[in-house]
Write a protein that holds these residues in place. Structure first.
Motif, mmCIF file in Angstrom:
data_model
loop_
_atom_site.group_PDB
_atom_site.id
_atom_site.type_symbol
_atom_site.label_atom_id
_atom_site.label_comp_id
_atom_site.label_asym_id
_atom_site.label_seq_id
_atom_site.Cartn_x
_atom_site.Cartn_y
_atom_site.Cartn_z
ATOM 1 N N ASP A 35 0.847 -1.201 0.000
ATOM 2 C CA ASP A 35 0.000 0.000 0.000
ATOM 3 C C ASP A 35 0.879 1.246 0.000
ATOM 4 O O ASP A 35 1.645 1.475 0.939
ATOM 5 N N GLY A 78 -3.575 -4.740 2.029
ATOM 6 C CA GLY A 78 -4.613 -5.686 1.670
ATOM 7 C C GLY A 78 -5.430 -5.852 2.945
ATOM 8 O O GLY A 78 -4.889 -5.730 4.057
ATOM 9 N N LYS A 79 -6.730 -6.063 2.787
ATOM 10 C CA LYS A 79 -7.624 -5.904 3.937
ATOM 11 C C LYS A 79 -7.303 -6.836 5.115
ATOM 12 O O LYS A 79 -7.316 -6.421 6.266
ATOM 13 N N ASN A 92 -4.418 -5.555 7.171
ATOM 14 C CA ASN A 92 -4.816 -4.429 8.031
ATOM 15 C C ASN A 92 -5.607 -4.907 9.236
ATOM 16 O O ASN A 92 -5.430 -4.409 10.350
ATOM 17 N N ARG A 96 0.596 -7.083 -6.107
ATOM 18 C CA ARG A 96 0.206 -5.746 -6.623
ATOM 19 C C ARG A 96 0.593 -4.612 -5.666
ATOM 20 O O ARG A 96 0.990 -4.856 -4.520
ATOM 21 N N ASN A 121 -6.462 0.734 -6.890
ATOM 22 C CA ASN A 121 -6.094 -0.623 -6.489
ATOM 23 C C ASN A 121 -5.803 -1.459 -7.726
ATOM 24 O O ASN A 121 -6.688 -1.677 -8.552
ATOM 25 N N SER A 170 -10.341 -8.204 -2.093
ATOM 26 C CA SER A 170 -10.653 -8.664 -3.445
ATOM 27 C C SER A 170 -9.950 -9.995 -3.714
ATOM 28 O O SER A 170 -9.122 -10.452 -2.923
ATOM 29 N N ASP A 226 -11.639 -2.119 7.763
ATOM 30 C CA ASP A 226 -10.789 -3.207 8.274
ATOM 31 C C ASP A 226 -10.784 -3.189 9.803
ATOM 32 O O ASP A 226 -10.800 -4.244 10.452
HETATM 33 O O1 LIG Z 1 -8.538 -6.007 -1.920
HETATM 34 P P1 LIG Z 1 -9.120 -4.664 -2.253
HETATM 35 O O2 LIG Z 1 -10.609 -4.645 -2.171
HETATM 36 O O3 LIG Z 1 -8.586 -4.153 -3.557
HETATM 37 O O4 LIG Z 1 -8.683 -3.660 -1.134
HETATM 38 C C1 LIG Z 1 -7.337 -3.460 -0.799
HETATM 39 C C2 LIG Z 1 -7.113 -2.122 -0.256
HETATM 40 O O5 LIG Z 1 -7.994 -1.867 0.817
HETATM 41 C C3 LIG Z 1 -7.291 -1.492 1.983
HETATM 42 O O6 LIG Z 1 -7.205 -2.576 2.803
HETATM 43 C C4 LIG Z 1 -8.055 -0.507 2.782
HETATM 44 O O7 LIG Z 1 -9.236 -1.143 3.229
HETATM 45 C C5 LIG Z 1 -5.911 -1.063 1.532
HETATM 46 O O8 LIG Z 1 -4.951 -1.405 2.463
HETATM 47 C C6 LIG Z 1 -5.730 -1.725 0.178
HETATM 48 O O9 LIG Z 1 -4.766 -2.706 0.177
#
Ligand SMILES: O=P(O)(O)OC[C@H]1O[C@](O)(CO)[C@@H](O)[C@H]1O
Length: 310
Positions: free
Chosen positions: A17, A42-43, A46, A93, A110, A144, A254
């Motif tokens: 991130d 990534g969620k 966190n 990513r 993202n 995701s 998160d």
């Molecule tokens: O997996 P996604 O839905 O693309 O979300 C990822 C993103 O969301 C976050 O966790 C924030 O919620 C970021 O740290 C970032 O990595």
């Protein structure tokens, strides 16, 4: 005394991130970045950071690859967050959050993530099943899904945990949410837009009930300034924060998931779970990076969150 079993967080689409602070972003112009932060995200990662700060024993898993995956691993080692990440061939990513403190606005970019092969997915599910068998108090599946995985990828992970009697919290959206519901996650946490997108229903209460009917054990929906709504077989409640805080909302969801997973493993009553989730999520807005929260704000907000039975 031996350490208790961890809460396992799964991030299929881990990320490095990047947070750019750009006071006064000008669209269609060249912008100077005043400050840059890079950290593993990534969620699920966190969620694990927040759980760790709350004093919970955690274990991070998910998919990482390439030099960016190595950077994610290295970042988790300082300060250490226990990880059992699984290495894939593709490159992890990056995500970019552009924070504009003048406009009080954040814009996220993202990346989709690496393509995962069927062989890698089969090997990861076996790795995940071994982590479950080693013991964990709850599983958090968040974020995701990278390209190449089946749309019911989360359904498979939910089912493996449920077969072992381990509670599962799922925070995902779009094409990955609905196929997972039949496997019976104990809790799903969409936001208002995700709830609407999943059900086509504008009323959050009706939409949450529709997700319950499709197999979710409980639904907690985040509704922005209106707080959070819990719809469960025991009843429905809404919790509203006492004030609206300005800052960086990235990661607020998160933190809510972290609070809800503590509520799950500690069997807290729903109104208390919801109040904790609202206070922690609001306190995250005051923190510059996802995965952290402002401790003083959390303590001050918590007793003032208003919870109403619906
Ligand atoms: O997996 P996604 O839905 O693309 O979300 C990822 C993103 O969301 C976050 O966790 C924030 O919620 C970021 O740290 C970032 O990595």
């Amino acid at each position: 005394m031996p350490a208790p079993d961890p809460i396992l967080t799964v991030t299929l689409n881990t990320a490095l991130d990047l947070t750019y602070h750009v006071p006064g972003v000008r669209l269609h112009h060249s912008n100077r970045v005043a400050q840059v932060a890079a950290r593993a995200g990534g969620k699920g990662i966190n969620v694990a950071r927040v759980l760790d700060r709350l004093g919970q024993h955690t274990l991070v898993t998910g998919l990482v690859g390439g030099p960016t995956g190595s950077a994610v691993r290295a970042d988790l080692a300082r300060p250490p967050l226990a990880e059992a990440l699984f290495t894939v061939r593709g490159e992890t990513r990056r995500t970019v959050a552009v924070v504009d403190p003048i406009a009080a606005d954040v814009t996220l970019f993202n990346e989709p993530g690496p393509r995962i092969t069927a062989t890698e997915w089969a090997a990861f599910t076996a790795h995940y099943a071994r982590l479950l068998d080693a013991g964990c108090r709850a599983v958090v599946l968040a974020g995701s899904v990278p390209p190449g995985l089946p749309s019911d990828a989360y359904g498979t992970l939910v089912a493996l945990a449920r077969q072992r009697g381990i509670p599962v919290l799922l925070d995902t959206a779009g094409p990955w949410l609905l196929p997972a519901l039949a496997a019976g996650p104990d809790l799903v946490k969409p936001n208002a837009d995700e709830l609407h997108e999943a059900t086509g229903l504008a009323d959050p209460l009706a939409a949450a009930q529709a997700l319950l009917a499709r197999g979710a054990g409980a639904v907690v929906a985040s509704l922005g300034a209106e707080g959070m709504l819990a719809v469960t077989p025991q009843g429905a409640w809404q919790a509203v924060p006492p004030e609206r805080l300005a800052g960086n909302p990235t990661g607020a969801g998160d933190s809510a998931v972290a609070a809800l997973s503590v509520g799950q493993v500690d069997f807290l009553p729903w109104p208390q779970r919801l109040a904790e989730a609202v206070a922690l999520s609001a306190a995250t807005v005051l923190s510059p990076l996802a995965g952290s929260y402002d401790e003083a704000a959390y303590r001050s907000l918590l007793p003032r969150v208003r919870v109403t039975a619906l």
